[in-house]
Design a protein around this motif. Structure first.
Motif, PDB file in Angstrom:
ATOM      1  N   GLU A 311      -5.040  11.715   6.079  1.00  0.00           N
ATOM      2  CA  GLU A 311      -4.430  12.691   6.984  1.00  0.00           C
ATOM      3  C   GLU A 311      -3.962  11.999   8.264  1.00  0.00           C
ATOM      4  OE1 GLU A 311      -5.287  17.069   8.990  1.00  0.00           O
ATOM      5  OE2 GLU A 311      -6.866  16.029   7.886  1.00  0.00           O
ATOM      6  N   GLY A 312      -2.733  12.229   8.634  1.00  0.00           N
ATOM      7  CA  GLY A 312      -2.181  11.622   9.834  1.00  0.00           C
ATOM      8  C   GLY A 312      -1.575  10.246   9.634  1.00  0.00           C
ATOM      9  N   VAL A 313      -1.748   9.663   8.460  1.00  0.00           N
ATOM     10  CA  VAL A 313      -1.145   8.362   8.175  1.00  0.00           C
ATOM     11  C   VAL A 313       0.360   8.540   7.999  1.00  0.00           C
ATOM     12  CG1 VAL A 313      -0.996   6.481   6.493  1.00  0.00           C
ATOM     13  CG2 VAL A 313      -3.223   7.411   7.144  1.00  0.00           C
ATOM     14  N   PRO A 314       1.183   7.753   8.675  1.00  0.00           N
ATOM     15  CA  PRO A 314       2.637   7.928   8.555  1.00  0.00           C
ATOM     16  C   PRO A 314       3.149   7.577   7.162  1.00  0.00           C
ATOM     17  CG  PRO A 314       2.072   6.649  10.524  1.00  0.00           C
ATOM     18  CD  PRO A 314       0.828   6.750   9.696  1.00  0.00           C
ATOM     19  N   VAL A 315       4.077   8.367   6.699  1.00  0.00           N
ATOM     20  CA  VAL A 315       4.812   8.067   5.468  1.00  0.00           C
ATOM     21  C   VAL A 315       6.136   7.431   5.875  1.00  0.00           C
ATOM     22  CG1 VAL A 315       6.015   9.073   3.498  1.00  0.00           C
ATOM     23  CG2 VAL A 315       3.731   9.887   4.121  1.00  0.00           C
ATOM     24  N   MET A 316       6.366   6.209   5.413  1.00  0.00           N
ATOM     25  CA  MET A 316       7.571   5.510   5.878  1.00  0.00           C
ATOM     26  C   MET A 316       8.778   5.745   4.980  1.00  0.00           C
ATOM     27  SD  MET A 316       6.808   1.483   5.119  1.00  0.00           S
ATOM     28  CE  MET A 316       6.565   0.844   3.462  1.00  0.00           C
ATOM     29  N   ARG A 317       8.537   6.174   3.738  1.00  0.00           N
ATOM     30  CA  ARG A 317       9.680   6.502   2.897  1.00  0.00           C
ATOM     31  C   ARG A 317       9.211   7.305   1.681  1.00  0.00           C
ATOM     32  NH1 ARG A 317      11.032   2.913  -1.544  1.00  0.00           N
ATOM     33  NH2 ARG A 317       9.460   1.290  -1.820  1.00  0.00           N
ATOM     34  N   ALA A 318      10.177   7.908   1.029  1.00  0.00           N
ATOM     35  CA  ALA A 318       9.952   8.615  -0.226  1.00  0.00           C
ATOM     36  C   ALA A 318      11.076   8.236  -1.171  1.00  0.00           C
ATOM     37  CB  ALA A 318       9.924  10.116  -0.005  1.00  0.00           C
TER      38      ALA A 318
END
Length: 393
Positions: A311-318
């Protein structure tokens, strides 16, 4: 069979594996791809080499063969191209399947027992063992099973290693080369017309993944292979957080579902670069390549149930990609009885990375007239699910 010319149509992981197997057997191989090698489905996978998600049957037999072949093939490539084998990032990390309900725990225990009877190593984990294996995994777990045979590769790099080894064996590669239709001479089909001219061969291997159905139709022998879309989220690099491929028991049901609407389950694993991959989804939406925020939100929520620490960890791409779906969930491997000279190596859906070596070994054995390494009958082209309802196109 020296001098036999084979055109492999598709330079993804399955096409690369087939090209390598055939070229190393001494055949004259040309690989054609309408784009670039490993740039489509292969580049949009997670690199899974799994036995944990397959119940007893032909696909599991193919998966076990492939799991044996992957490290051996990479060792052989390392003798010639050590940097290519290293870039494939073979990682026999193992997998852990988690059930979060009592009913799920019972289903998982039954599924694992069946797999053990088929030769898979499946080890139940109690709470202390789970905590030791995955310290950040939720404690809200009803049961978990460890599969030490599960592994991972870096998919595009693994395909590149296979293809490079084929090229070292004198295979040829033509990119930006789209197959348009058949070429006949004297009443016999001798080649294929492409956007870069005519390609003549004695055998053509349809390894075009989700586009295999369209390609086969162009060649005059349609098969029911359709695209099924999946999406993956990628976090920013983290300290060591996830140590196996971890997924909830719903994943097996999602893989085996034929529903068109969204099928999603939690799949969480780290890469050597420290990023964490969050999956997975399955949708039948044709070739619509738009990322849907709602789908990504479902994936994230399910992943957080297994690893609340994310939770709260950034997602840099999908990213998303298309997988070659067949209604009966089995690959299509072997000769097409309707069109002599046409062969198929497709329909692996999301398991193509893991099943590529076994597929190539089976196809090469059949094409060369050798004893196949496993029973090819379940994968035959002329079964009803491949030819359409009622067994006819």
């Amino acid at each position: 069979m020296a001098g036999v010319r084979v055109a492999v149509l598709g330079a993804g992981i399955v096409g690369a594996a087939c090209a390598r197997e055939l070229a190393r057997a001494g055949l004259a191989v040309t690989v054609l791809d309408r784009g670039r090698p490993a740039a489509a489905t292969t580049a949009h996978g997670e690199g899974n080499v799994l036995v944990s998600d397959k119940g007893p049957g032909p696909e599991l037999a193919l998966a076990r063969l492939s799991r044996e072949l992957w490290p051996r093939i990479l060792e052989q490539i390392a003798d010639r191209r050590p940097e290519a084998a290293l870039a494939a990032e073979w990682d026999p990390k193992g997998g852990i399947v988690v059930a979060t309900t009592g009913a799920g725990a019972r289903e998982l225990a039954d599924f694992a027992a069946g797999q053990c009877g088929a030769g898979v190593t499946a080890e139940p984990l109690d709470a202390p063992a789970r905590a030791a294996a995955e310290p950040h995994l939720t404690r809200d777990v009803a049961a978990a099973v460890h599969y030490p045979q599960d592994a991972q590769v870096r998919p595009a790099a693994a395909a590149a290693a296979l293809l490079a080894d084929a090229l070292d064996a004198r295979a040829a590669l033509r990119t930006a080369c789209e197959v348009l239709g058949p070429v006949s001479r004297g009443g016999r089909r001798t080649g294929a017309s492409t956007s870069r001219g005519t390609v003549e061969a004695d055998a053509f291997v349809n390894a075009a993944g989700p586009w295999s159905g369209e390609l086969a139709a162009r060649l005059g022998a349609p098969v029911d292979v359709r695209p099924r879309r999946g999406e993956v989220l990628v976090t920013t690099p983290l300290p060591p957080t996830v140590f196996h491929k971890v997924y909830d028991a719903d994943y097996v049901g999602a893989v085996g579902s034929g529903a068109e609407d969204l099928q999603a389950s939690a799949v969480v694993e780290a890469t050597r670069a420290g990023t964490v991959l969050l999956g997975s989804s399955r949708r039948r939406v044709g070739f619509d390549d738009r990322l849907r925020p709602g789908v990504l939100s479902v994936i994230a929520a399910k992943a957080l149930r297994l690893f609340p620490c994310l939770e709260g960890v950034p997602v840099m791409r999908a990213y998303g990609g298309f997988r070659p779906y067949v209604p009966d969930h089995l690959p299509v491997i072997g000769p097409d009885p309707r069109l002599p000279g046409l062969w198929h190596a497709t329909g692996h859906e999301g398991a193509g990375i893991g099943l590529a070596p076994g597929t190539a070994r089976l196809l090469a054995g059949l094409l060369l007239g050798q004893d196949p390494p496993l029973d090819p009958a379940p994968f035959r082209v002329d079964r009803p699910a491949v030819l359409g309802q009622g067994g006819a196109v």
